[in-house]
Design an enzyme around this catalytic site. Structure first.
Site, PDB file in Angstrom:
ATOM      1  N   THR A 107      -0.557  14.342  17.543  1.00  0.00           N
ATOM      2  CA  THR A 107      -1.217  13.333  16.717  1.00  0.00           C
ATOM      3  C   THR A 107      -0.543  11.970  16.760  1.00  0.00           C
ATOM      4  O   THR A 107       0.697  11.881  16.872  1.00  0.00           O
ATOM      5  CB  THR A 107      -1.273  13.809  15.247  1.00  0.00           C
ATOM      6  OG1 THR A 107      -1.716  12.740  14.426  1.00  0.00           O
ATOM      7  CG2 THR A 107       0.087  14.262  14.756  1.00  0.00           C
ATOM      8  N   GLU A 121      -0.130  10.254  14.290  1.00  0.00           N
ATOM      9  CA  GLU A 121       0.690  10.157  13.075  1.00  0.00           C
ATOM     10  C   GLU A 121       2.182  10.253  13.411  1.00  0.00           C
ATOM     11  O   GLU A 121       3.024   9.872  12.612  1.00  0.00           O
ATOM     12  CB  GLU A 121       0.315  11.257  12.085  1.00  0.00           C
ATOM     13  CG  GLU A 121      -1.040  11.093  11.444  1.00  0.00           C
ATOM     14  CD  GLU A 121      -1.013  10.213  10.193  1.00  0.00           C
ATOM     15  OE1 GLU A 121       0.062  10.022   9.619  1.00  0.00           O
ATOM     16  OE2 GLU A 121      -2.086   9.713   9.825  1.00  0.00           O
ATOM     17  N   TYR A 158       2.991  16.352   7.346  1.00  0.00           N
ATOM     18  CA  TYR A 158       2.042  16.754   8.396  1.00  0.00           C
ATOM     19  C   TYR A 158       2.593  16.340   9.751  1.00  0.00           C
ATOM     20  O   TYR A 158       2.663  17.136  10.700  1.00  0.00           O
ATOM     21  CB  TYR A 158       0.683  16.071   8.130  1.00  0.00           C
ATOM     22  CG  TYR A 158      -0.267  16.068   9.307  1.00  0.00           C
ATOM     23  CD1 TYR A 158      -1.081  17.163   9.581  1.00  0.00           C
ATOM     24  CD2 TYR A 158      -0.352  14.962  10.159  1.00  0.00           C
ATOM     25  CE1 TYR A 158      -1.952  17.157  10.672  1.00  0.00           C
ATOM     26  CE2 TYR A 158      -1.213  14.942  11.239  1.00  0.00           C
ATOM     27  CZ  TYR A 158      -2.013  16.040  11.494  1.00  0.00           C
ATOM     28  OH  TYR A 158      -2.868  16.033  12.568  1.00  0.00           O
ATOM     29  N   LYS A 176       4.224  18.378  13.023  1.00  0.00           N
ATOM     30  CA  LYS A 176       3.618  18.214  14.356  1.00  0.00           C
ATOM     31  C   LYS A 176       4.652  17.744  15.373  1.00  0.00           C
ATOM     32  O   LYS A 176       4.566  18.068  16.556  1.00  0.00           O
ATOM     33  CB  LYS A 176       2.463  17.202  14.283  1.00  0.00           C
ATOM     34  CG  LYS A 176       1.182  17.747  13.680  1.00  0.00           C
ATOM     35  CD  LYS A 176       0.332  18.445  14.729  1.00  0.00           C
ATOM     36  CE  LYS A 176      -1.010  18.868  14.167  1.00  0.00           C
ATOM     37  NZ  LYS A 176      -1.846  19.551  15.157  1.00  0.00           N
TER      38      LYS A 176
END
Ligand code: NAP
Length: 341
Positions: free
Chosen positions: A129, A131, A153, A157
């Site tokens: 991601t 992010e 999150y 990841k």
């Protein structure tokens, strides 16, 4: 080599598109579902018309159970494993960082190790991601931009992402990360912001309805169209050499602009008035208040404006996102209008 792939999270937005694309090429799909997940979570596969496909097999798998992952990989010996299952909500990751770490981080290690032990020819693609970039110093971001995740999150990841690279370098697995920027579709969960906007535009174009309530209108995202991203993940698995790829459009759009595009697609021109928490939009034709800002919908730590540079994926994978953000908004609104009918 077997023409079977495994998709974890096959009931999700990307899992459903990926399953449909693989099945349409004659590839058999084993889709894993989390134990206890209800039949209602299969709506996307049903909507795409593949739920009853004879080459789709859905199996329960606890992705945090290493032995179960080994048993599945040993039995199926797939050509590729696409690891898409995740707790996908940043806000929920703040509420339960431990569970998020297990599902978004540690599960990837169980799956990578199951590939190494049981089916070393299997190609592994991780749904990573944007992010991971946190609040980057440079824009746009590409495969060498430093990672500085800021929420649980993304931290989880990052573990999965680094493990994928480590199993590629250390064990020689064909493993790569798709560094995914936002990608949307009518198959998003109903409360996800793009679908929420599209649904409100469709509803308000038909009848008097509650105004749409939104959080931070300034937040900017690089919005792509999901099937274009999942098709490229399939291409990643087919490459002779594994690698990591940013998948993005390279264009960041504010939530306010996305609202304008979606309402215009529903035939409503908006005028914006006020500032900050008092900002709202009225219909140009009738002055009705159609969009308001609600302070409690602001995120505690909103993601920075991320914009991806997908030059590597364009050059090596033929990634060419054709759906720009206006077309995307239109496509989402048309789907919501169909659902209303
Ligand atoms: P999604 O629609 O939310 O689907 C998530 C999938 O993961 C669903 O199949 C869900 O199963 C499954 N799942 C959730 N919690 C699980 C758990 N505890 N154990 C096993 N499975 C679980 O997400 P998506 O948009 O398709 O995203 C696919 C992947 O891409 C995710 O890894 C996500 O983090 C990543 N990604 C997506 C975007 C994006 O813009 N869409 C951007 C960056 C990265 P249920 O149906 O049972 O809930």
């Amino acid at each position: 080599m077997s023409r079977t792939i495994v998709i974890t999270g096959a009931s999700g937005q990307d899992g459903a598109y990926l399953a449909m694309q693989a099945l349409s090429r004659g590839v058999s799909v084993v889709g894993t579902r989390r134990p206890g997940s209800g039949a209602e979570s299969l709506w996307r596969l049903r909507e795409l018309g593949v739920l009853e496909h004879p080459q789709l097999r859905l199996v329960e798998l606890d992705i945090t159970d290493g032995a179960a992952c080994c048993a599945l990989l040993g039995a199926v010996q797939p050509f590729a494993l696409f690891h898409l299952a995740a707790q996908t909500r940043v806000a929920a990751s703040f509420r339960d960082p431990l569970a998020t770490a297990q599902v978004n981080g540690f599960a990837a290690l169980h799956l990578l190790d199951a590939v190494r032990r049981e089916s070393a020819h299997t190609r592994f693609v991780l749904a990573s991601t944007a992010e991971l970039f946190g609040d980057p110093q440079t824009s746009p971001q590409n495969e060498v931009t430093p990672l500085a995740p800021r929420n649980p999150y993304a931290v989880a990841k990052q573990f999965a992402h680094a493990m994928t690279q480590s199993y590629r370098a250390g064990f020689g697995l064909h493993a790569g990360c798709a560094i995914l920027f936002n990608h949307e579709s009518p198959l998003r969960d109903a409360d996800f912001v793009t679908r929420k906007i599209a649904a409100a535009a469709a509803r308000l174009s038909n009848a008097a309805a509650e105004p749409l309530k939104l959080g931070n209108l300034q937040a900017r995202r690089d919005f792509g169209y999901a099937p274009e991203y999942t098709a490229t993940m399939l291409a990643m698995a087919e490459q002779a050499q594994p690698d990591d790829y940013v998948l993005a459009t390279g264009v960041a759009t504010s939530i306010r602009d996305f609202v304008d595009f979606a309402f215009a697609a529903a035939g409503i021109e908006l005028d914006w008035r006020g500032h900050g928490a008092g900002e709202h939009a009225v219909g140009r034709r009738d002055g009705r208040v159609l969009v308001t800002v609600q302070a409690d919908l602001f995120r505690p730590l909103d993601a920075a404006a991320l914009t991806g540079d997908a030059a590597k994926a364009r050059a090596r994978l033929g990634f060419a996102p054709l759906t720009d953000v206006r077309a995307l908004a239109r496509l989402l609104v048309e789907a919501e209008l169909r659902r209303l009918r």
